[in-house]
Motif scaffolding. Structure first.
Motif, short mmCIF file in Angstrom:
data_model
loop_
_atom_site.label_atom_id
_atom_site.label_comp_id
_atom_site.label_asym_id
_atom_site.label_seq_id
_atom_site.Cartn_x
_atom_site.Cartn_y
_atom_site.Cartn_z
N LEU A 20 58.65 31.94 21.57
CA LEU A 20 57.90 32.52 22.68
C LEU A 20 57.97 34.05 22.63
CD1 LEU A 20 59.12 30.28 25.66
CD2 LEU A 20 57.13 29.93 24.18
N ASN A 21 56.84 34.68 23.02
CA ASN A 21 56.75 36.14 22.98
C ASN A 21 55.82 36.64 24.08
OD1 ASN A 21 57.75 36.51 19.88
ND2 ASN A 21 56.30 34.82 20.01
N SER A 22 56.02 37.89 24.49
CA SER A 22 55.07 38.55 25.37
C SER A 22 55.19 40.06 25.20
CB SER A 22 55.28 38.16 26.83
OG SER A 22 56.51 38.65 27.32
N ASP A 23 54.13 40.77 25.57
CA ASP A 23 54.13 42.23 25.51
C ASP A 23 53.19 42.74 26.59
OD1 ASP A 23 53.97 44.95 24.95
OD2 ASP A 23 54.05 44.67 22.78
N GLY A 24 53.78 43.16 27.71
CA GLY A 24 53.00 43.58 28.86
C GLY A 24 52.22 44.86 28.69
N ARG A 25 52.43 45.58 27.60
CA ARG A 25 51.64 46.78 27.35
C ARG A 25 50.15 46.48 27.18
NH1 ARG A 25 54.40 49.21 22.17
NH2 ARG A 25 54.37 46.97 21.69
N TYR A 26 49.85 45.22 26.84
CA TYR A 26 48.46 44.85 26.58
C TYR A 26 47.84 44.05 27.72
CZ TYR A 26 49.92 46.18 21.89
OH TYR A 26 50.42 46.87 20.81
N ARG A 27 48.44 44.14 28.90
CA ARG A 27 47.97 43.31 30.01
C ARG A 27 46.54 43.61 30.42
NH1 ARG A 27 51.33 47.25 31.68
NH2 ARG A 27 50.69 48.62 33.39
N ASP A 28 46.08 44.86 30.19
CA ASP A 28 44.74 45.23 30.67
C ASP A 28 43.60 44.66 29.84
OD1 ASP A 28 45.88 46.68 32.71
OD2 ASP A 28 45.79 48.60 31.65
N ILE A 29 43.87 44.17 28.63
CA ILE A 29 42.76 43.72 27.78
C ILE A 29 42.32 42.29 28.09
CG2 ILE A 29 43.44 45.32 25.95
CD1 ILE A 29 44.45 42.94 24.33
N LEU A 30 43.11 41.58 28.89
CA LEU A 30 42.73 40.24 29.33
C LEU A 30 43.40 39.97 30.66
CD1 LEU A 30 41.37 37.52 28.93
CD2 LEU A 30 43.25 36.83 27.44
N GLN A 31 42.61 40.01 31.73
CA GLN A 31 43.20 39.86 33.05
C GLN A 31 42.14 39.39 34.05
OE1 GLN A 31 43.83 43.40 35.47
NE2 GLN A 31 42.98 44.69 33.83
N VAL A 32 42.62 38.98 35.21
CA VAL A 32 41.74 38.69 36.34
C VAL A 32 41.98 39.78 37.37
CG1 VAL A 32 41.26 37.13 38.26
CG2 VAL A 32 41.58 36.22 35.97
N SER A 33 40.90 40.46 37.77
CA SER A 33 41.03 41.52 38.76
C SER A 33 41.45 40.92 40.10
CB SER A 33 39.68 42.24 38.93
OG SER A 33 38.68 41.33 39.35
N GLY A 34 42.18 41.70 40.86
CA GLY A 34 42.58 41.23 42.19
C GLY A 34 43.86 40.43 42.16
N GLY A 35 44.36 40.12 43.35
CA GLY A 35 45.59 39.37 43.49
C GLY A 35 46.14 39.52 44.89
N VAL A 36 47.07 38.66 45.24
CA VAL A 36 47.62 38.63 46.59
C VAL A 36 48.23 39.98 46.97
CG1 VAL A 36 49.36 37.57 48.07
CG2 VAL A 36 48.07 36.16 46.46
N SER A 37 49.06 40.53 46.10
CA SER A 37 49.77 41.76 46.43
C SER A 37 48.93 43.01 46.26
CB SER A 37 51.03 41.87 45.56
OG SER A 37 51.74 43.04 45.84
N SER A 38 48.03 42.99 45.27
CA SER A 38 47.29 44.22 44.95
C SER A 38 46.04 44.42 45.80
CB SER A 38 46.91 44.22 43.47
OG SER A 38 46.05 43.13 43.17
N SER A 39 45.26 43.35 45.99
CA SER A 39 43.98 43.54 46.69
C SER A 39 43.62 42.42 47.67
CB SER A 39 42.86 43.66 45.66
OG SER A 39 42.72 42.43 44.94
N GLN A 40 44.45 41.41 47.73
CA GLN A 40 44.19 40.25 48.60
C GLN A 40 42.86 39.56 48.29
OE1 GLN A 40 44.98 43.47 50.61
NE2 GLN A 40 46.84 42.92 49.51
N THR A 41 42.46 39.64 47.02
CA THR A 41 41.25 38.96 46.56
C THR A 41 41.57 38.13 45.34
OG1 THR A 41 40.60 40.80 45.12
CG2 THR A 41 39.77 40.84 47.40
N THR A 42 40.67 37.21 45.02
CA THR A 42 40.87 36.38 43.83
C THR A 42 40.49 37.13 42.57
OG1 THR A 42 40.42 34.38 45.10
CG2 THR A 42 40.21 34.22 42.71
N GLY A 43 39.34 37.77 42.56
CA GLY A 43 38.91 38.54 41.40
C GLY A 43 38.22 37.70 40.34
N HIS A 44 37.79 38.38 39.26
CA HIS A 44 37.09 37.73 38.16
C HIS A 44 37.78 38.06 36.84
CE1 HIS A 44 33.62 38.01 41.10
NE2 HIS A 44 33.67 36.72 40.80
N LEU A 45 37.58 37.17 35.87
CA LEU A 45 38.16 37.38 34.54
C LEU A 45 37.48 38.54 33.85
CD1 LEU A 45 39.27 34.76 32.03
CD2 LEU A 45 37.71 36.53 31.24
#
Length: 323
Positions: A186-211
């Motif tokens: 198993l591996n992960s690298d959060g530096r690349y989180r912006d290249i594949l994400q769903v906008s929005g979220g409970v804490s950040s914007s209280q919206t669901t967002g889109h891929l």
């Protein structure tokens, strides 16, 4: 030693089948364009009111039937999903209730398209540690609910579905000839989180967002990282590419699948491919492909199988098992 062996498997696809031509009524695209860039010809979309837990329950019942078990034979449910029914509780607990399971424990894992690999690794560790003897591992998604229907680069790629696999503790000799999970990576690298994400979220914007996806960047990382994790898991188990009978990759894009196989020196006749019929079903894609492959006779007892995936995070990993 204790091994986590596959006892049963099943899947469920929503009834609605969506061909590529459906998108041409509102997007500047074509069947040829979608197929040439992804290999996808059709996908399934959940019906109105049909939730991720609905799909997961249907797949879980199919796996229980395949194993000859009932819900209370299961100690735990681990559900991999990025499209939960609710913010909380965990969708796994909704599945637990839906199955009539009155014992054990259930929780979700969120690693996007790599979710099922992460869930398998967690289930394997729990079985080897004695925490549980039988675990129902599910991948289920309703990605049609987070699509931006104006973005032709993403909305044509994804579908809905669920797959479920039951792991069971069994005695092994501690060799590569044992049935069950032999190694995980198993591996992960959060530096690349912006290249594949769903906008929005409970804490950040209280919206669901889109891929949202930077397709070229994701592709660039995908082939290299998938090949690396596959080689790592094989090295941990002490096997080589020549020993592998089947590869069940995350079904994201045929070009990623073929590119990874080429990098590993594996022929395509060893690769399970279902992306043409299902699209990218994220955490559901691997158990869904496994279930279809078993039904078609591509997965048989004793075969050495590797499965690998990469998703948002970035998160990626592989599991090696003997079927």
């Amino acid at each position: 030693m204790i091994r986590a062996q596959v006892r049963g498997i099943g899947h469920y696809l929503p009834e609605r089948v969506v061909p590529n031509d459906w998108f041409t009524s509102f997007l500047d695209t074509s069947n040829e364009w979608i197929v040439s860039r992804s290999g996808i010809e059709r996908r399934h979309f959940a019906a109105e009111g049909q939730t991720t837990s609905d799909l997961a329950i249907r797949a879980a019942r199919a796996a229980l039937d395949d194993a000859g078990l009932v819900a209370d034979d299961i100690d735990s449910i681990i559900l991999a999903t990025s499209t939960p029914d609710l913010t909380f509780p965990a969708t796994a607990t909704i599945v637990q209730a839906g199955l009539g399971m009155t014992r054990g424990f259930a929780f979700d894992v969120q690693a996007v398209c790599a979710g099922f690999v992460f869930a398998l690794a967690n289930a394997n560790a729990m079985i080897q540690s004695g925490q549980a003897k039988r675990i129902l591992v599910i991948g289920a998604e309703t990605f049609s609910r987070i699509m931006n229907w104006e973005d032709r680069g993403t909305c044509v790629l994804f579908g809905d579905g669920a797959g479920a696999l039951i792991l069971e503790a069994a005695e092994g000799d501690g060799t590569v000839e044992d049935r069950g999970i032999l190694a995980t990576d198993l591996n992960s690298d959060g530096r690349y989180r912006d290249i594949l994400q769903v906008s929005g979220g409970v804490s950040s914007s209280q919206t669901t967002g889109h891929l949202m996806m930077a397709g070229k960047e994701v592709f660039r990382h995908a082939v290299d990282k998938l090949a690396q994790t596959t080689l790592a898991v094989m090295e941990k188990a002490g096997v080589t590419a020549e020993d592998i009978d089947r590869v069940v990759p995350h079904q994201a894009n045929i070009r990623i699948i073929t590119g990874t196989a080429r990098k590993l020196g594996l022929p395509m006749d060893k690769i399970v491919v279902t992306v043409q019929d299902h699209g990218n079903t994220s955490a559901a894609s691997i158990p869904l492909a496994m279930s279809v492959a078993k039904a078609e006779g591509q997965l048989r007892p004793g075969q050495l199988v590797v499965t690998e995936a990469i998703g948002g995070g970035l998160a990626w990993g592989a599991v090696l098992l003997r079927w």
